[in-house]
Design an enzyme around this catalytic site. Structure first.
Site, PDB file in Angstrom:
ATOM      1  CD  GLU A   1      16.044   3.188   9.519  1.00  0.00           C
ATOM      2  OE1 GLU A   1      16.343   2.014   9.714  1.00  0.00           O
ATOM      3  OE2 GLU A   1      16.160   4.073  10.404  1.00  0.00           O
TER       4      GLU A   1
ATOM      5  CE  LYS B   1      10.703  13.026  14.101  1.00  0.00           C
ATOM      6  NZ  LYS B   1      11.342  14.324  13.848  1.00  0.00           N
TER       7      LYS B   1
END
Ligand code: HSE
Length: 437
Positions: A130, A206
């Site tokens: 996460e 990302k």
């Protein structure tokens, strides 16, 4: 009541994130034990140098330079050291030894996730991450779990805080790129190598991770189209403002259907783009991050918050730790990421978007018709044209600001090429994509 044996937690790395992870683990020991149903015992912290400068929250007696020995006796390994090696090898070893692994390492996941997920699957261990995208903002778990029954159509994110800070300062204070970069450097926002931020590498890593999850497929980092913010000028920022837009460095991924140009696939890309000032992403100021998700049934969702920082990243790591620890207590296999869709990552030429193009042209009869003809030849429809005149007396030139309707990127590129070789065009002063209209 806690009945399960204490779970052994190994921490790899004691930098700004590692220090905060250790602090939260030790300070919230009882609360975490109650949530998990087992004590979380920090058994050691692997560092390169025992005498390095550290957070005072880190107990010196837990430090070791022998990461390999440490992970061998751990139930859960937390990797917050960053970089590819030795993180990659240590994570492999930890998984093969049966430990679950939590990592905040975006570079490693963007480059080697397939290999690491394969190892995890072979041994039935879990790999949680996460913290690897946008730190404290929950986005991996929403994509992995909350939206697992829906179909994601598109993700548009501001996932690099330092470039958002730079563009925001240029927009709100009229700073030059250089002056805004100096501020971002002084505030410690930029990576040690600022190219990673300002040339879009960090955002590309990302969006590769988010695209893989959202579309259940492997997205190769090398196929992510990447443009940074280094050529954005104060004039472009001012023009955006005057026309009701703001420039943001966007990381976008979406599914593209098969068409006359080729097969279906996924597009993942990073570039500065204009977005309307009323779009939710336009309100993301300073160094904040946000991820805007469009899903078939859920509609539009936005996840907003701090995308970097020691305690913010540690918050995401601790969330993963609680999930991993609960799995040990409850037993059974955990979540496996699915890459069943097996979609190719498509080139930028396959996307559909619109452009805003600023031109300096000769102020003579027939020029506008000639420019319009170039757009028509490449089947790109013009939506808006604004003209202003400079140097009225000597050498009259006109500035044209042309907005297009949506078109294939290949057609828009062909238009820009044709404009640059046209005799009526003196110069192309800006070409920028428009998103979120
Ligand atoms: N350099 C990154 C940023 C840090 O500016 O957002 C978090 O990945």
């Amino acid at each position: 009541m806690i009945e399960y044996r204490p779970l052994r937690i190994a921490l790899l790395g004691a930098g700004s994130v590692g220090g905060q992870v250790a602090r939260l683990l030790l300070e919230n020991k009882n609360e975490l034990a109650a949530r998990v149903g087992a004590e979380l015992e920090l058994i050691g912290i692997a560092v390169r140098d025992l005498n390095g400068k550290r957070d005072s929250a880190i107990p010196r007696e837990l430090l070791t330079t022998d990461a390999e020995a440490l992970i061998m006796t751990a139930d859960i390994v937390i990797e917050v050291m960053g970089g590819i090696e030795p993180a990659r090898t240590l994570i492999r070893q930890a998984l093969l030894a049966g430990a679950d692994v939590i990592t905040a390492n975006k570079a490693l996941l963007a480059n080697h996730s397939t290999e690491l997920f394969d190892v995890a699957e072979q041994v039935g261990a879990q790999l949680y991450y996460e913290a690897a995208v946008a730190a404290a903002i929950p986005i991996i778990r929403p994509l992995r779990e909350s939206l697992a029954g829906d179909k994601v159509i598109r993700i548009m994110g501001i996932v690099n805080g330092s470039t958002n800070y730079i563009l925001d300062r240029m927009d709100s204070e009229g700073l030059s790129l250089e002056a805004a970069m100096v501020e971002a450097t002084d505030l410690g926002y930029l990576e040690a190598d600022p190219k990673l931020d300002v040339e879009g590498y960090d955002a590309a890593q990302k969006i590769a991770i988010l695209a893989s999850l959202a579309f259940h497929t492997e997205v190769d980092l090398n196929s992510v189209h990447r443009e940074g913010i280094t050529s954005i000028t104060p004039a472009q920022i001012a023009s955006a403002r005057e026309n009701g837009y703001v420039i943001k460095l966007l990381a976008v991924c979406e599914k593209i259907e098969a068409d006359e140009d080729g097969e279906a696939g996924v597009s993942a890309r990073v570039y500065p783009a204009l977005i309307p000032r009323e779009h939710p992403l336009a309100s993301v100021r300073k160094a904040f991050n946000a991820v805007f998700v469009e899903a078939e049934a859920a509609g539009e969702l936005m996840f907003y918050g701090a995308g970097a920082g020691g305690s913010q990243t540690a918050s995401a790591v601790l969330g993963d730790l609680v999930s991993a620890a609960k799995r040990h207590v409850i037993g059974g296999p955990g979540l496996a990421d699915s890459a069943h869709a097996d979609l190719p990552t498509l080139p930028i030429s396959r996307i559909t978007t619109s452009y805003q193009i600023a031109l300096e042209v000769k102020d003579q009869p027939g020029v506008l018709a000639e420019v319009a003809n170039i757009f028509a030849t490449h089947n790109v429809s013009v939506e808006t044209v604004e003209q202003s005149i400079a140097n009225k007396r000597q050498n009259p030139t006109a500035q044209l600001l042309i907005g297009t309707h949506d078109a294939k990127d290949s057609a828009l590129t062909a238009v820009v090429q044709a404009l640059s070789s046209s005799k009526v065009v003196d110069s192309i002063t800006s070409v920028i994509r428009v998103e979120g209209n």
